[in-house]
Design an enzyme around this catalytic site. Structure first.
Site, PDB file in Angstrom:
ATOM      1  N   HIS A 349     -23.686   5.707  26.961  1.00  0.00           N
ATOM      2  CA  HIS A 349     -23.791   6.306  28.289  1.00  0.00           C
ATOM      3  C   HIS A 349     -25.240   6.553  28.679  1.00  0.00           C
ATOM      4  O   HIS A 349     -25.661   6.277  29.811  1.00  0.00           O
ATOM      5  CB  HIS A 349     -22.997   7.613  28.332  1.00  0.00           C
ATOM      6  CG  HIS A 349     -22.892   8.194  29.710  1.00  0.00           C
ATOM      7  ND1 HIS A 349     -22.076   7.673  30.675  1.00  0.00           N
ATOM      8  CD2 HIS A 349     -23.544   9.228  30.283  1.00  0.00           C
ATOM      9  CE1 HIS A 349     -22.203   8.376  31.790  1.00  0.00           C
ATOM     10  NE2 HIS A 349     -23.088   9.324  31.574  1.00  0.00           N
ATOM     11  N   CYS A 660     -16.495  -7.377  35.195  1.00  0.00           N
ATOM     12  CA  CYS A 660     -17.365  -6.221  35.426  1.00  0.00           C
ATOM     13  C   CYS A 660     -18.139  -5.836  34.175  1.00  0.00           C
ATOM     14  O   CYS A 660     -18.593  -4.709  34.047  1.00  0.00           O
ATOM     15  CB  CYS A 660     -16.547  -5.026  35.924  1.00  0.00           C
ATOM     16  SG  CYS A 660     -15.287  -4.468  34.774  1.00  0.00           S
TER      17      CYS A 660
END
Length: 729
Positions: A349, A660
């Site tokens: 992240h 994606c």
């Protein structure tokens, strides 16, 4: 070759380090067709010594010794080709410590191959573990306590200001040059002398000033993040501020000083106690707060030990152990040039956040904080994963020229922002952006994205100490429609996993890539969370198009269950202005979904292939582990074959399919995906202009013609070569 098998046979016969090394160098030399092999080990006093040799070595002693010294210091593989003698050397490392080196020697000129280098590196890693085990057994036999492996010494004669190379994984592209600053890098060995009573009150005052200064720093950073990025980023620092205001923690620190500890020692003792308590709580989210404790420790010690000299990192390259989202937000607001870390991966992240913000990052550099001093000049290449410490002037000039060239190319690409993407032979390609933050939306618009292919909705949940309310979610999702009023916007429902956790003791997704309790499986147990999110999405969309992505689909039963939950959320919403007919799509990101692609296509309006997770689960390579970076190869033939199968299933059902995942950032893979029939690509916003330029320079038809043969290939290297060749037809 059967070197590994023979090493195992050697260990079966003896656990003496000397005997193992003597047999090992013989096996390695013979197995790799070399005239000689030497093993060098770092002894208990830190001296590098030749421990075993097989074959000729009389006239090769000096170069072998020199090369071994380089290996122990630089932890890499080196090939030297000479007319009279050629050498191949590799370090032997274990848990970040270099135990020694292996050196192969061949008489005359020899071009050692890349495969030779990889084999010797593998042998070195295996032998390091074997030797350490042998040393432990010997120590136990003697009734002694086993020794921790010594760290490798710096080669004698090597100047401390010499240029050196560190190798990691390039996870966020870009080149940066500047002095270093460290975060979270303070040693845990502060002064332990007991303070006399007359000094304790002054030390308490120093501690209070450090707390106040750290608190002011956090407020300043939080305000800058809210002003320059968005409020979701600013919320990252809420827990840090609460810790600084916690009377119990401050009381513990104060009490340790009253008992005679220095302020730095008192902070360590008090925070250690807090960390221990957190680790004992069997809850993933609570244990994750250990990172906040470490962050706070670093801030307080920064002001106590360095007088706050590293409090700001403007214009610096920051060295740290891991890429925490809070650190990325802080450093972006301060104007940091790059990040280099000991851990992390391309899809963690914090790294995704840094990449979206345009910060170059190199991750997975072993012993980084012990190898580089503060304020040393470094070059960071976030594409290749190379970090150059104390670069020579000509090296710095070369990289500065490359940085400026890259910037010029980037500026040229921005001219393509409003140009529709087409290949040289006129084939239309749709480029969308992957986003997760309000700042990403602006970047997506500025870089010419035609829509949002993947909106990661986790961030507002991660940064708060409680779930965002339905109203807060409506406001957050509504920002996407402000910049992309006509869409398309693909919102992925809450996907909790790996490095993504919410601030709730009642919800804790599984830690680690291969823990199965994540994503929709979590939402099945918390239907109210999914209900609120779906209702917020349809209210934010109003009369505009809305696409909802269901992540981690593994079965038709689960897919139908989620669809039912979505329809129930719509039915229970009393808002006539809300979108009542959202399109529902499935993410294909595990092998099970690939097998069921034809069945899934019948159940949904569209499909999206998430190649980050698909590659991870297919190749059994944890994307959070830097040691697995080499295994996550987008050219692996299994990945392209899976994409081809999903595209065929979607076409048969008359459904659209996009990708994606970040593999689409690579021009060769992007072209291959389009050639296979993928209709849209979604990537990090900053990659869109370069992709537009890449597509404009190539023809799609040669790639389409080559795909059947490429899909039949069985190894990644052949696929990579074939894709490169097809690009230039």
């Amino acid at each position: 070759m059967k070197v590994t098998t023979e090493l195992l046979h050697i260990v079966e016969q003896t656990h003496s380090p000397a005997s193992i090394l003597e047999a090992a160098v013989r096996v390695i030399a013979q197995g790799m067709g070399a005239d000689a092999c030497s093993a060098f080990l770092v002894d208990e006093s830190g001296v590098l010594v030749r421990s075993a040799t097989y074959g000729f070595s009389a006239y090769a002693d000096v170069p072998a010794e020199s090369l071994a010294a380089r290996m122990t210091a630089e932890k890499r593989v080196v090939i030297v080709r000479g007319d009279a003698l050629s050498l191949l050397a590799s370090s032997m490392s274990l848990r970040g410590n270099t135990m020694g080196a292996l050196v192969l020697q061949s008489a005359g000129p020899r071009d050692f191959s890349k495969e030779d280098a990889e084999t010797l590196a593998t042998m070195g890693a295996q032998l390091a573990g074997i030797i350490e085990n042998a040393r432990i057994i010997e120590a136990l036999d003697r009734g002694e306590q086993p020794m921790v492996p010594s760290r490798a010494p710096i080669p004698s004669g090597a100047p401390s200001d010499a240029e050196s190379l560190l190798h990691g994984v390039g996870v966020s592209p870009g080149i940066a040059i500047g002095p270093t600053a460290s975060r979270g890098a303070y040693p845990r060995s502060h002064a332990t002398r007991e303070l006399p009573p007359e000094e304790r009150e002054a030390e308490r005052g120093r501690m209070r000033i450090a707390v106040e200064t750290a608190h002011d720093d956090l407020l300043r950073i939080q305000a800058a993040a809210e002003r320059e990025i968005d409020e979701e980023h600013a919320l990252i620092f809420a827990s840090h501020l609460m810790l600084l205001k916690d009377p119990t923690l401050l009381g513990r620190i104060d009490g340790e000083i009253v008992r005679g500890a220095s302020a730095a020692r008192a902070i360590d003792l008090a925070l250690d106690e807090f960390e221990t308590r957190l680790r004992l709580v069997p809850d993933a989210y609570i244990q994750e707060k250990v990172d906040d404790i470490e962050d706070l420790r670093s801030r307080l010690l920064d002001h106590l030990l360095d007088g706050g000299t590293h409090a700001r990192a403007s214009g610096c390259v920051v060295l740290t152990r891991q890429v925490l989202p809070s650190l990325v937000v802080e450093l972006k607001a301060e104007g940091v040039r790059a990040l280099v870390t000991e851990t992390g991966s391309a899809t963690s992240h914090g790294v995704l956040l840094a990449r979206a913000m345009g910060i170059p990052v190199v991750a997975g550099v072993p012993d980084l904080l012990a190898s580089v001093r503060p304020d040393e000049r470094v070059i960071v290449d976030g594409t290749s994963g190379l970090v150059i410490v104390r670069p020579k002037d000509d090296t710095a000039a070369r990289y500065e020229e490359e940085r400026q060239r890259t910037e010029r190319v980037r500026m040229q690409h921005t001219k393509l922002r409003d140009v529709l993407t087409r290949t040289a032979d006129g084939v239309r390609v749709t480029l969308h952006a992957n986003v997760g933050l309000a700042s990403d939306l602006t970047a997506a618009r500025e870089n010419g994205a035609e829509g949002i292919g993947l909106y990661r909705t986790e961030f507002p949940f991660i940064v708060r100490n409680a779930f965002p309310t339905l109203g807060e979610q409506v406001r957050i999702y509504g920002k996407a429609y402000e910049l992309f009023p006509d869409g398309p916007i693909h919102f992925r429902i809450l996907d909790l996993a790996g490095d993504k956790f919410v601030a709730s003791s009642s919800i804790a997704a599984g830690r680690g890539a291969f823990h199965g309790y994540r994503s929709i499986r979590v939402l099945f147990d918390h239907p109210d969370v999914l209900r609120d999110q779906v209702q917020a999405l349809v209210i934010a969309a109003a009369d505009r198009p809305l696409r909802i992505l269901i992540p981690m689909v593994t079965s038709i039963e689960d897919l139908r269950h989620v669809k039912t939950m979505i329809h129930q959320a719509l039915a229970s919403l009393d808002d006539p202005s809300a979108q009542r007919a959202p399109e529902i799509g499935a993410m294909i990101e595990v092998p099970a979904a690939v097998e069921l692609a034809a069945d899934i296509a019948k159940e949904v309006d569209f499909m999206s292939i998430g190649t980050n997770d698909l590659m991870q689960y297919t190749l059994v390579a944890d994307r959070e582990d830097p040691r697995m970076a080499r295994m996550n190869d987008p050219h692996h033939p299994a990945l392209l074959r899976m994409v081809s199968r999903v595209v065929a299933a979607a076409r048969s059902a008359g459904k659209t399919v996009g990708v994606c995942g970040e593999i689409a950032v690579r021009p060769d893979m992007a072209l291959a995906l389009v050639a296979l029939g993928v209709e849209s690509l979604s990537v990090v916003p900053t990659a869109i202009p370069e992709l537009k330029a890449s597509f404009a320079a190539v023809r799609i038809e040669p790639m389409r013609a080559a795909m059947a043969g490429i899909l039949a290939m069985s190894d990644a290297r052949s696929v990579a070569v074939a894709l490169r060749e097809a690009q230039h037809v």
